[in-house]
Motif scaffolding. Structure first.
Motif, mmCIF file in Angstrom:
data_model
loop_
_atom_site.group_PDB
_atom_site.id
_atom_site.type_symbol
_atom_site.label_atom_id
_atom_site.label_comp_id
_atom_site.label_asym_id
_atom_site.label_seq_id
_atom_site.Cartn_x
_atom_site.Cartn_y
_atom_site.Cartn_z
ATOM 1 N N ALA A 158 -1.094 -3.149 -85.538
ATOM 2 C CA ALA A 158 -0.008 -2.239 -85.922
ATOM 3 C C ALA A 158 1.312 -2.961 -86.154
ATOM 4 N N LEU A 159 2.125 -2.359 -86.996
ATOM 5 C CA LEU A 159 3.518 -2.746 -87.230
ATOM 6 C C LEU A 159 3.697 -4.160 -87.781
ATOM 7 N N ILE A 160 2.747 -4.623 -88.565
ATOM 8 C CA ILE A 160 2.881 -5.901 -89.269
ATOM 9 C C ILE A 160 3.002 -5.562 -90.751
ATOM 10 N N GLY A 161 4.135 -5.829 -91.324
ATOM 11 C CA GLY A 161 4.368 -5.518 -92.735
ATOM 12 C C GLY A 161 4.921 -4.126 -92.932
ATOM 13 N N ASP A 162 4.196 -3.120 -92.520
ATOM 14 C CA ASP A 162 4.677 -1.738 -92.585
ATOM 15 C C ASP A 162 4.089 -0.965 -91.411
ATOM 16 N N ALA A 163 4.343 0.314 -91.360
ATOM 17 C CA ALA A 163 3.926 1.123 -90.208
ATOM 18 C C ALA A 163 2.419 1.096 -89.980
ATOM 19 N N SER A 164 1.631 0.943 -91.069
ATOM 20 C CA SER A 164 0.178 0.948 -90.898
ATOM 21 C C SER A 164 -0.345 -0.417 -90.453
ATOM 22 N N GLY A 165 0.451 -1.465 -90.574
ATOM 23 C CA GLY A 165 0.085 -2.778 -90.075
ATOM 24 C C GLY A 165 -0.984 -3.477 -90.888
ATOM 25 N N LEU A 166 -1.564 -4.535 -90.298
ATOM 26 C CA LEU A 166 -2.675 -5.254 -90.922
ATOM 27 C C LEU A 166 -3.932 -4.435 -90.690
ATOM 28 N N GLN A 167 -4.515 -3.962 -91.759
ATOM 29 C CA GLN A 167 -5.643 -3.042 -91.663
ATOM 30 C C GLN A 167 -6.979 -3.773 -91.530
ATOM 31 N N PRO A 168 -7.922 -3.143 -90.866
ATOM 32 C CA PRO A 168 -9.262 -3.719 -90.765
ATOM 33 C C PRO A 168 -9.973 -3.634 -92.108
ATOM 34 N N SER A 169 -11.043 -4.355 -92.245
ATOM 35 C CA SER A 169 -11.859 -4.309 -93.458
ATOM 36 C C SER A 169 -12.523 -2.946 -93.573
ATOM 37 N N ALA A 170 -12.722 -2.481 -94.812
ATOM 38 C CA ALA A 170 -13.425 -1.221 -95.030
ATOM 39 C C ALA A 170 -14.851 -1.312 -94.477
ATOM 40 N N THR A 171 -15.470 -2.458 -94.634
ATOM 41 C CA THR A 171 -16.785 -2.734 -94.053
ATOM 42 C C THR A 171 -16.606 -3.946 -93.147
ATOM 43 N N ALA A 172 -16.857 -3.773 -91.876
ATOM 44 C CA ALA A 172 -16.554 -4.828 -90.902
ATOM 45 C C ALA A 172 -17.334 -6.108 -91.144
ATOM 46 N N GLY A 173 -18.603 -6.015 -91.482
ATOM 47 C CA GLY A 173 -19.421 -7.201 -91.688
ATOM 48 C C GLY A 173 -19.672 -7.971 -90.410
ATOM 49 N N SER A 174 -19.956 -9.254 -90.577
ATOM 50 C CA SER A 174 -20.310 -10.115 -89.452
ATOM 51 C C SER A 174 -19.555 -11.431 -89.527
ATOM 52 N N LEU A 175 -19.508 -12.110 -88.406
ATOM 53 C CA LEU A 175 -19.106 -13.502 -88.336
ATOM 54 C C LEU A 175 -20.388 -14.288 -88.059
ATOM 55 N N TYR A 176 -20.386 -15.582 -88.366
ATOM 56 C CA TYR A 176 -21.610 -16.378 -88.267
ATOM 57 C C TYR A 176 -21.406 -17.555 -87.324
ATOM 58 N N VAL A 177 -22.262 -17.625 -86.310
ATOM 59 C CA VAL A 177 -22.207 -18.693 -85.314
ATOM 60 C C VAL A 177 -23.121 -19.820 -85.796
ATOM 61 N N SER A 178 -22.604 -21.041 -85.715
ATOM 62 C CA SER A 178 -23.372 -22.208 -86.143
ATOM 63 C C SER A 178 -23.353 -23.267 -85.038
ATOM 64 N N LEU A 179 -24.316 -24.173 -85.098
ATOM 65 C CA LEU A 179 -24.409 -25.304 -84.174
ATOM 66 C C LEU A 179 -24.116 -26.587 -84.940
#
Length: 146
Positions: free
Chosen positions: A22-43
Motif C-alpha cells: 500500500a501507499l507506494i506511488g498512489d493510494a492503491s500502491g504496488l499491486q499484485p499480479s493478476a495471476t500470481a504464478g510461481s517462483l522457481y527453486v534451483s540448486l
C-alpha cells in the motif's frame, strides 16, 4: 541506505505472496499480479553471484528440474522481514551423473536464464548421485530482507 522493517516485510509479501504494498506511488500502491504464478527453486554447484542467472552453476544431474512454488501463503511464509518455504520442496530423483550442490536460488523462470531474485548457501553441501532425491522440508529455505 537501509529499508525500514515495514517495507522489508511488504516487499517480501509482494514477491512471495503476491500481496499489494500500500501507499507506494498512489493510494492503491504496488499491486499484485493478476495471476500470481510461481517462483522457481534451483540448486547450484557454486554461488550464482549477484550478476548470475538461474543457469549460472546450476545442477545438471539426470532428471534435474527446477521446482515451482506458488506465490502464495501456501508456498511461502512471510513473517517480519523473513521468508521460508511453507511446504516440502522436492526435486526430481537423480537418474544419472553426480555433483555437489552448495547453493540454492529462487528465480522467475521454469527453465533457461531466468532472473535470480534471492540466493543462499546450503547449510551443508549436498552430494547428489543416482537414487538421491534432493529436498527442502518446510521452513528449510529461509532468508531475510535486511
Amino acid at each position: 541506505m537501509s529499508k525500514s522493517n515495514t517495507w522489508e516485510n511488504e516487499l517480501l509479501l509482494l514477491v512471495f505472496n503476491n500481496t499489494a504494498a500500500a501507499l507506494i506511488g498512489d493510494a492503491s500502491g504496488l499491486q499484485p499480479s493478476a495471476t500470481a504464478g510461481s517462483l522457481y527453486v534451483s540448486l547450484h554447484t557454486g554461488d550464482p553471484g549477484e550478476a548470475g542467472t538461474q543457469t549460472t552453476s546450476e545442477c545438471a544431474y539426470g532428471s534435474y528440474a527446477r521446482v515451482a512454488v506458488a506465490r502464495s501463503g501456501a508456498g511461502w511464509t512471510v513473517t517480519g522481514n523473513a521468508v521460508t518455504n511453507a511446504a516440502l520442496v522436492q526435486f526430481p530423483q537423480c537418474t544419472s551423473g553426480s555433483e555437489t550442490a552448495t547453493y540454492f536460488a529462487i528465480g522467475t523462470a521454469s527453465s533457461g536464464a531466468g532472473k535470480v531474485l534471492y540466493r543462499g548457501a546450503l547449510s551443508a553441501s549436498l552430494a547428489i548421485s543416482s537414487g538421491i532425491q534432493p529436498q527442502f522440508g518446510a521452513g528449510e529455505i529461509d532468508g531475510t530482507e535486511d
